[in-house]
Design an enzyme around this catalytic site. Structure first.
Site, mmCIF file in Angstrom:
data_model
loop_
_atom_site.group_PDB
_atom_site.id
_atom_site.type_symbol
_atom_site.label_atom_id
_atom_site.label_comp_id
_atom_site.label_asym_id
_atom_site.label_seq_id
_atom_site.Cartn_x
_atom_site.Cartn_y
_atom_site.Cartn_z
ATOM 1 N N ASP A 56 12.290 1.855 -36.907
ATOM 2 C CA ASP A 56 13.278 1.826 -35.826
ATOM 3 C C ASP A 56 14.039 0.498 -35.828
ATOM 4 O O ASP A 56 15.263 0.471 -35.660
ATOM 5 C CB ASP A 56 12.622 2.026 -34.462
ATOM 6 C CG ASP A 56 11.982 3.389 -34.290
ATOM 7 O OD1 ASP A 56 12.418 4.349 -34.956
ATOM 8 O OD2 ASP A 56 11.041 3.490 -33.479
ATOM 9 N N HIS A 78 15.205 8.209 -28.728
ATOM 10 C CA HIS A 78 14.415 9.144 -29.525
ATOM 11 C C HIS A 78 12.971 9.106 -29.043
ATOM 12 O O HIS A 78 12.554 8.188 -28.360
ATOM 13 C CB HIS A 78 14.522 8.872 -31.028
ATOM 14 C CG HIS A 78 13.753 7.703 -31.517
ATOM 15 N ND1 HIS A 78 14.206 6.412 -31.412
ATOM 16 C CD2 HIS A 78 12.545 7.622 -32.140
ATOM 17 C CE1 HIS A 78 13.323 5.589 -31.946
ATOM 18 N NE2 HIS A 78 12.291 6.293 -32.397
ATOM 19 N N GLU A 126 10.337 14.723 -33.487
ATOM 20 C CA GLU A 126 11.072 13.683 -32.791
ATOM 21 C C GLU A 126 12.421 14.246 -32.383
ATOM 22 O O GLU A 126 13.084 14.926 -33.159
ATOM 23 C CB GLU A 126 11.273 12.443 -33.674
ATOM 24 C CG GLU A 126 10.031 11.614 -33.833
ATOM 25 C CD GLU A 126 10.287 10.197 -34.337
ATOM 26 O OE1 GLU A 126 11.455 9.746 -34.380
ATOM 27 O OE2 GLU A 126 9.296 9.537 -34.695
ATOM 28 N N HIS A 143 8.743 9.433 -29.614
ATOM 29 C CA HIS A 143 7.567 9.258 -30.465
ATOM 30 C C HIS A 143 6.559 10.287 -29.948
ATOM 31 O O HIS A 143 5.860 10.021 -28.967
ATOM 32 C CB HIS A 143 7.003 7.846 -30.356
ATOM 33 C CG HIS A 143 7.799 6.808 -31.079
ATOM 34 N ND1 HIS A 143 7.495 5.472 -31.009
ATOM 35 C CD2 HIS A 143 8.882 6.907 -31.901
ATOM 36 C CE1 HIS A 143 8.358 4.787 -31.750
ATOM 37 N NE2 HIS A 143 9.207 5.649 -32.299
#
Length: 131
Positions: free
Chosen positions: A90, A77, A23, A79
């Site tokens: 999250d 961010h 990630e 996935h």
């Protein structure tokens, strides 16, 4: 709504592709609803399923934005193998309610999918995104 200028969007995606299969994470800054600055931040967890921003880099990036008269508009961010929406983790770790959270799915690396959300009070709400 969040607007991201094309070079910032491309820099964000390039960063996430470079750290794949882990990630990746970072910040977008700007004024109003338009992001004009991208700052990659190291994921100190070095994980394909979780992230934690390097706190020193994160604070430095936020101070630089402030010094330039900008604000942190979005936290992003990836996935790497998951969907483009916030996970329960999250949602639980969304510490900046005024920021837009961008989740970028790289499940198909050739076709990244970006979701934009407001997260607060244990819930998330999609918001419009314009590139």
């Amino acid at each position: 709504m969040l607007r991201i200028n094309q070079p910032v969007y491309e820099a964000m995606l390039a960063h996430l592709q470079a750290v794949y299969p882990l990630e990746g994470c970072g910040l977008l800054g700007g004024v109003g609803d338009t992001a004009v600055r991208h700052t990659a931040v190291d994921n100190i967890l070095r994980s394909p399923v979780a992230y934690e921003m390097d706190p020193t880099q994160q604070i430095r990036a936020m101070l630089e934005l402030e010094a330039q008269g900008q604000e942190m508009l979005a936290i992003y961010h990836s996935h790497p193998a998951g969907p483009p929406h916030p996970s329960p983790t999250d949602v639980a770790q969304a510490y900046y309610p005024d920021a837009v959270y961008l989740i970028i799915s790289l499940a198909d690396r050739a076709q990244p999918v970006v979701g934009a959300f407001r997260i607060g009070n244990g819930r998330y709400t999609p918001i419009p995104l314009a590139i």
